[in-house]
Design a protein around this motif. Sequence first.
Motif, PDB file in Angstrom:
ATOM      1  N   ILE A 133       0.617  -1.155   0.069  1.00  0.00           N
ATOM      2  CA  ILE A 133      -0.045  -0.097  -0.072  1.00  0.00           C
ATOM      3  C   ILE A 133       0.905   1.285  -0.015  1.00  0.00           C
ATOM      4  O   ILE A 133       0.423   2.386  -0.095  1.00  0.00           O
ATOM      5  N   ASN A 134       2.012   1.018   0.204  1.00  0.00           N
ATOM      6  CA  ASN A 134       3.014   2.377   0.123  1.00  0.00           C
ATOM      7  C   ASN A 134       4.263   2.093  -0.582  1.00  0.00           C
ATOM      8  O   ASN A 134       4.531   0.791  -0.685  1.00  0.00           O
ATOM      9  N   HIS A 135       4.728   3.224  -1.216  1.00  0.00           N
ATOM     10  CA  HIS A 135       6.130   2.864  -1.965  1.00  0.00           C
ATOM     11  C   HIS A 135       6.821   4.040  -1.845  1.00  0.00           C
ATOM     12  O   HIS A 135       6.551   5.151  -1.379  1.00  0.00           O
ATOM     13  N   GLY A 151      -2.706   3.943  -1.997  1.00  0.00           N
ATOM     14  CA  GLY A 151      -3.953   3.755  -2.017  1.00  0.00           C
ATOM     15  C   GLY A 151      -4.362   3.543  -0.510  1.00  0.00           C
ATOM     16  O   GLY A 151      -3.679   3.400   0.449  1.00  0.00           O
ATOM     17  N   SER A 152      -5.773   2.958  -0.456  1.00  0.00           N
ATOM     18  CA  SER A 152      -6.316   2.745   1.059  1.00  0.00           C
ATOM     19  C   SER A 152      -6.328   1.325   1.152  1.00  0.00           C
ATOM     20  O   SER A 152      -6.222   0.405   0.293  1.00  0.00           O
ATOM     21  N   ASN A 176       8.751   8.845  11.839  1.00  0.00           N
ATOM     22  CA  ASN A 176       7.537   9.044  12.759  1.00  0.00           C
ATOM     23  C   ASN A 176       6.187   9.083  12.073  1.00  0.00           C
ATOM     24  O   ASN A 176       5.085   8.311  12.467  1.00  0.00           O
ATOM     25  N   ARG A 177       6.125   9.808  11.088  1.00  0.00           N
ATOM     26  CA  ARG A 177       4.737   9.725  10.357  1.00  0.00           C
ATOM     27  C   ARG A 177       4.481   8.313   9.535  1.00  0.00           C
ATOM     28  O   ARG A 177       3.308   7.913   9.844  1.00  0.00           O
ATOM     29  N   GLN A 178       5.555   7.687   9.181  1.00  0.00           N
ATOM     30  CA  GLN A 178       5.388   6.349   8.607  1.00  0.00           C
ATOM     31  C   GLN A 178       4.978   5.475   9.498  1.00  0.00           C
ATOM     32  O   GLN A 178       3.892   4.587   9.268  1.00  0.00           O
ATOM     33  N   ILE A 179       5.507   5.335  10.799  1.00  0.00           N
ATOM     34  CA  ILE A 179       4.886   4.427  11.696  1.00  0.00           C
ATOM     35  C   ILE A 179       3.488   4.735  11.794  1.00  0.00           C
ATOM     36  O   ILE A 179       2.840   3.922  12.281  1.00  0.00           O
ATOM     37  N   GLN A 180       3.029   5.963  12.104  1.00  0.00           N
ATOM     38  CA  GLN A 180       1.676   6.197  12.499  1.00  0.00           C
ATOM     39  C   GLN A 180       0.831   5.749  11.477  1.00  0.00           C
ATOM     40  O   GLN A 180      -0.421   5.240  11.766  1.00  0.00           O
ATOM     41  N   GLU A 181       1.255   6.221  10.230  1.00  0.00           N
ATOM     42  CA  GLU A 181       0.227   5.639   9.021  1.00  0.00           C
ATOM     43  C   GLU A 181       0.176   4.142   8.943  1.00  0.00           C
ATOM     44  O   GLU A 181      -0.984   3.671   8.651  1.00  0.00           O
ATOM     45  N   VAL A 182       1.111   3.394   8.957  1.00  0.00           N
ATOM     46  CA  VAL A 182       1.326   2.176   8.933  1.00  0.00           C
ATOM     47  C   VAL A 182       0.592   1.405   9.988  1.00  0.00           C
ATOM     48  O   VAL A 182      -0.400   0.487   9.988  1.00  0.00           O
ATOM     49  N   GLU A 187      -4.298  -1.684  11.727  1.00  0.00           N
ATOM     50  CA  GLU A 187      -5.375  -1.679  12.577  1.00  0.00           C
ATOM     51  C   GLU A 187      -6.370  -1.892  11.604  1.00  0.00           C
ATOM     52  O   GLU A 187      -7.308  -2.764  12.028  1.00  0.00           O
ATOM     53  N   ARG A 188      -6.713  -1.046  10.642  1.00  0.00           N
ATOM     54  CA  ARG A 188      -7.765  -1.085   9.822  1.00  0.00           C
ATOM     55  C   ARG A 188      -7.794  -2.521   9.156  1.00  0.00           C
ATOM     56  O   ARG A 188      -9.099  -3.126   8.813  1.00  0.00           O
ATOM     57  N   ALA A 189      -6.808  -3.046   8.506  1.00  0.00           N
ATOM     58  CA  ALA A 189      -6.624  -4.012   7.896  1.00  0.00           C
ATOM     59  C   ALA A 189      -7.111  -5.337   8.761  1.00  0.00           C
ATOM     60  O   ALA A 189      -7.594  -6.374   8.233  1.00  0.00           O
ATOM     61  N   HIS A 190      -6.772  -5.250  10.098  1.00  0.00           N
ATOM     62  CA  HIS A 190      -7.285  -6.390  10.825  1.00  0.00           C
ATOM     63  C   HIS A 190      -8.603  -6.341  11.114  1.00  0.00           C
ATOM     64  O   HIS A 190      -9.449  -7.372  11.397  1.00  0.00           O
ATOM     65  N   GLU A 191      -9.124  -4.973  11.264  1.00  0.00           N
ATOM     66  CA  GLU A 191     -10.782  -4.767  11.419  1.00  0.00           C
ATOM     67  C   GLU A 191     -11.450  -5.400  10.173  1.00  0.00           C
ATOM     68  O   GLU A 191     -12.411  -6.184  10.389  1.00  0.00           O
TER      69      GLU A 191
END
Length: 350
Positions: A133-135, A151-152, A176-182, A187-191
């Motif tokens: 999802i990220n590159h 993408g989402s 720091n931003r990448q850690i929070q985004e991922v 979490e959403r993927a697990h949901e």
Amino acid sequence: MASILDDLAPETLALLEHQCHTIPKEQLHRPGPDFLDDYFVPSSRSPQVLRSLGQLYNHGRLAGTGYLSILPVDQGIEHTAGASFGPNPMYFDPENIIRLALEGDCNAVATTFGTFGTVARRYAHKIPFLVKINHNELLTYPNTYDQILFGSVEKAWNLGATAVGATVYFGSEESNRQIQEVAAAFERAHELGMATVLWCYTRNNAFKTKDKDFHVAADLTGQANHLGVTIGADIIKQKLPENNGGFSTLGFGKTHPAMYSQLASDHPIDLTRYQVANCYMGRIGLINSGGESLGNGDRDAAIKTAIINKRAGGQGLISGRKAFQRPFAEGVALLHAIQDVYLDDSITLA
């Protein structure tokens, strides 16, 4: 009957004799047929996530072994498409990426939204999809190094993905931003019931000195693994370690003498075992990357990497360029050679 161990270089065969005197194998949570039941079922993963993990671990030639063989092809973005597919231009057509993973009997194929978006209806039910999802795109000039979302998680789910993958450049200004985004994406993927795979790469110009590249130091990559497990990765992808002492040489972070004197040696299996230890002693599987293609020696190099990973306590390889940057049949044979290491019961934990 020919063995995968026939005709290997002496230094590769010597890996089979190594005994680990750092972290004992008895302390590891080992890959095996009951790995999901033993280590994921007691965790916080939902039944839907367990089903997705089951799809990953129970597909292809390594199904039911606790080991993984994944074909990753996101290099068209990460390294430019021409550089990636120039050696074998058939892979400009994304369907051939999926065909290679299928013929290679992989557990899953990891690639981009664009690739899966063109072939999902034909192949989503035939092999597990792992959507990256990220590159880090390299069309900016001068080049910058930052993992950005393409993408989402919802889009990956709509494509029929079994799992999502992402990279964090630990140690970078943007980490720091990448850690929070991922963390939020996982979490959403697990949901939604998907599994998660994290490329735990280090990135900082200061990590490379005149003498050594500490981007592949066991202590730095081990800590990256530990952070990756913490933010919700079900599987950790990491480069094979080549050295140690990144923290102590560069003079940052927190260390303990045992990190270098007792928990690791300069042997590649011991260095990799330290990476496994940082994945909660193997409760979360470590898959090492296959690395770039160097030509005729790729088969031996891939087998060597697989032996190191398996004997250290890892769960497999995620190998792309060595497979797709050569004729199709040769790529299939290379993937099978990697898998043969994990199917060979004579290759045991060190």
